[in-house]
Design a protein around this motif. Structure first.
Motif, mmCIF file in Angstrom:
data_model
loop_
_atom_site.group_PDB
_atom_site.id
_atom_site.type_symbol
_atom_site.label_atom_id
_atom_site.label_comp_id
_atom_site.label_asym_id
_atom_site.label_seq_id
_atom_site.Cartn_x
_atom_site.Cartn_y
_atom_site.Cartn_z
ATOM 1 N N ALA A 31 0.816 -1.213 0.000
ATOM 2 C CA ALA A 31 0.000 0.000 0.000
ATOM 3 C C ALA A 31 0.849 1.263 0.000
ATOM 4 O O ALA A 31 0.441 2.303 -0.510
ATOM 5 N N LYS A 32 2.050 1.179 0.564
ATOM 6 C CA LYS A 32 2.854 2.378 0.761
ATOM 7 C C LYS A 32 4.093 2.459 -0.127
ATOM 8 O O LYS A 32 4.923 3.344 0.058
ATOM 9 N N ARG A 33 4.227 1.536 -1.069
ATOM 10 C CA ARG A 33 5.444 1.500 -1.867
ATOM 11 C C ARG A 33 5.641 2.771 -2.692
ATOM 12 O O ARG A 33 6.769 3.111 -3.067
ATOM 13 N N GLU A 34 4.542 3.483 -2.974
ATOM 14 C CA GLU A 34 4.647 4.692 -3.787
ATOM 15 C C GLU A 34 5.022 5.924 -2.966
ATOM 16 O O GLU A 34 5.326 6.978 -3.540
ATOM 17 N N GLU A 35 5.022 5.815 -1.636
ATOM 18 C CA GLU A 35 5.237 7.011 -0.821
ATOM 19 C C GLU A 35 6.657 7.561 -0.949
ATOM 20 O O GLU A 35 6.873 8.762 -0.780
ATOM 21 N N LYS A 36 7.629 6.702 -1.238
ATOM 22 C CA LYS A 36 8.983 7.203 -1.451
ATOM 23 C C LYS A 36 9.021 8.127 -2.659
ATOM 24 O O LYS A 36 9.780 9.100 -2.698
ATOM 25 N N LYS A 37 8.179 7.834 -3.653
ATOM 26 C CA LYS A 37 8.094 8.706 -4.822
ATOM 27 C C LYS A 37 7.484 10.056 -4.452
ATOM 28 O O LYS A 37 7.847 11.084 -5.015
ATOM 29 N N VAL A 38 6.538 10.027 -3.502
ATOM 30 C CA VAL A 38 5.938 11.276 -3.034
ATOM 31 C C VAL A 38 7.005 12.158 -2.395
ATOM 32 O O VAL A 38 7.077 13.365 -2.658
ATOM 33 N N ASP A 39 7.846 11.563 -1.546
ATOM 34 C CA ASP A 39 8.931 12.322 -0.917
ATOM 35 C C ASP A 39 9.786 13.015 -1.973
ATOM 36 O O ASP A 39 10.101 14.205 -1.854
ATOM 37 N N LYS A 40 10.167 12.260 -2.991
ATOM 38 C CA LYS A 40 11.037 12.822 -4.028
ATOM 39 C C LYS A 40 10.310 13.897 -4.827
ATOM 40 O O LYS A 40 10.881 14.953 -5.115
ATOM 41 N N MET A 41 9.048 13.638 -5.171
ATOM 42 C CA MET A 41 8.292 14.610 -5.951
ATOM 43 C C MET A 41 8.135 15.920 -5.197
ATOM 44 O O MET A 41 8.397 17.005 -5.746
ATOM 45 N N ILE A 42 7.698 15.847 -3.937
ATOM 46 C CA ILE A 42 7.508 17.058 -3.142
ATOM 47 C C ILE A 42 8.825 17.789 -2.949
ATOM 48 O O ILE A 42 8.897 19.030 -3.045
ATOM 49 N N ALA A 43 9.903 17.035 -2.686
ATOM 50 C CA ALA A 43 11.215 17.657 -2.479
ATOM 51 C C ALA A 43 11.692 18.363 -3.748
ATOM 52 O O ALA A 43 12.231 19.478 -3.684
ATOM 53 N N GLU A 44 11.499 17.721 -4.898
ATOM 54 C CA GLU A 44 11.933 18.331 -6.164
ATOM 55 C C GLU A 44 11.115 19.587 -6.463
ATOM 56 O O GLU A 44 11.668 20.615 -6.898
ATOM 57 N N LEU A 45 9.799 19.515 -6.239
ATOM 58 C CA LEU A 45 8.959 20.695 -6.459
ATOM 59 C C LEU A 45 9.363 21.827 -5.530
ATOM 60 O O LEU A 45 9.471 22.990 -5.950
ATOM 61 N N TYR A 46 9.573 21.486 -4.271
ATOM 62 C CA TYR A 46 9.915 22.494 -3.264
ATOM 63 C C TYR A 46 11.226 23.195 -3.646
ATOM 64 O O TYR A 46 11.310 24.436 -3.637
ATOM 65 N N GLU A 47 12.244 22.396 -4.000
ATOM 66 C CA GLU A 47 13.546 22.970 -4.336
ATOM 67 C C GLU A 47 13.461 23.849 -5.582
ATOM 68 O O GLU A 47 14.022 24.951 -5.613
ATOM 69 N N ARG A 48 12.744 23.375 -6.592
ATOM 70 C CA ARG A 48 12.661 24.135 -7.841
ATOM 71 C C ARG A 48 11.892 25.435 -7.651
ATOM 72 O O ARG A 48 12.290 26.498 -8.172
#
Length: 333
Positions: A263-280
């Motif tokens: 159920a949670k395997r995609e959450e690591k992708k969420v971390d990366k997506m939010i971090a990339e958006l935040y930094e950019r």
């Protein structure tokens, strides 16, 4: 008498001595003329229901990220279920149902895309941290209506900021929403987990189901009935037996479903997506709408980026990420 004054008279005659009467509200941050038809709490409910942040809840994750199926909860359906449970509690205890409904409808307006996974990501990134309940208050106080906010009553704002943890609301109506949130998310998360195939209902702790019930409906009924029966003299509480059963079930969910690899395997992708958006976005605030650039100017870039990202729906966040980081096909004319 106006219709509002008649409603206020009915409140005085019918509500509990411990209820929050609309005519005794502490008022709004900016004073407004009273409405002829609606009490202050009815107006607050309507303002929340019609605001943009409320509409975006329909595309925000509750537990399972972008599930394939029509019957899984979203943040919007969760909010509606909390409202229904809280209103049942309020009506049973003769509390102010309008105030209760307004708090319930507004309690998650500041929630991030991708549910608690998005919240945890922003909490790690933002200076000073990030919590959805503080953001919900910021939404109604400032972000809605292009910086004007909804100018809600003090009691509604107090119920929103206290709905998750820390100090309890100063009104019983706010306390009812906090209990309703707990009752709703635990039971609908169980149902969604069973539907998703990550939980066998037979695996639920027998000690808890023996007390609360073996079905969603039975558990919700038991918890509401118990709460109403043991809330007296201006206090709100479960019986010790139901309180213990609730925590057993909650601990079970946190040790199994909420950490389930499937159920949670995609959450690591969420971390990366939010971090990339935040930094950019921090590096180039001009990518944000002008409203958020104004926030960046007055309150800092980090604050503006957190406001922008937290307000996104799952689909909008994904689409923005693709626009910024995924190469587009070359179209030859």
């Amino acid at each position: 008498m106006t219709v509002r004054e008649q409603s206020q008279a009915i409140e005085r005659l019918t509500l509990s001595p411990y209820a929050a009467l609309s005519e005794e509200s502490r008022g709004r941050r900016r004073p407004e003329q009273q409405d002829d038809l609606r009490t202050c709490y009815q107006r607050d409910r309507d303002r929340i229901l019609h605001c943009k942040s409320f509409r975006r809840l329909k595309q925000k994750t509750q537990v399972f990220l972008s599930p394939e199926g029509d019957h899984y909860r979203t943040r919007l359906t969760h909010t509606l279920e909390v409202s229904q449970i809280a209103r049942t509690i309020a009506r049973s205890l003769r509390l102010n149902e309008d105030l209760t409904e307004a708090i319930a409808l507004g309690h998650d307006l500041g929630h991030t895309p991708y549910g608690h996974a998005g919240e945890r990501a922003l909490n790690r990134l933002c200076p000073g941290g990030f919590t959805h309940y503080r953001q919900s208050l910021r939404v109604v106080d400032f972000l809605e209506k292009d910086g004007k906010g909804l100018n809600l009553s003090w009691e509604v704002r107090n119920g929103i900021i206290t709905h998750t943890k820390g100090a309890w609301a100063r009104t019983l109506e706010g306390c009812a929403v906090r209990y309703a949130d707990q009752i709703a998310f635990l039971n609908h998360d169980i149902e969604d987990a069973v539907s998703a195939g990550v939980l066998n209902a037979a695996a639920l702790p027998a000690g808890a189901t023996r007390i609360l019930g073996t079905t969603k409906s039975a558990r919700i009924t038991t918890m509401i009935t118990d709460l109403v029966a043991h809330s007296q003299e201006g206090t709100m509480r479960f019986s010790p037996e139901v309180e213990d059963a609730y925590h057993i079930l909650k601990d079970f969910m946190y040790s199994t479903v909420y950490v389930d690899k499937e159920a949670k395997r995609e959450e690591k992708k969420v971390d990366k997506m939010i971090a990339e958006l935040y930094e950019r976005l921090c590096a180039d605030p001009s990518l944000m709408p002008n409203f958020y650039m104004q926030i960046a100017y007055h309150e800092g870039i980090d604050r503006a980026v957190a406001d922008y990202i937290s307000g996104m729906s799952d689909e909008y966040a994904t689409r923005l990420f693709e626009d910024l980081f995924v190469p587009k096909k070359w179209h030859v004319l």
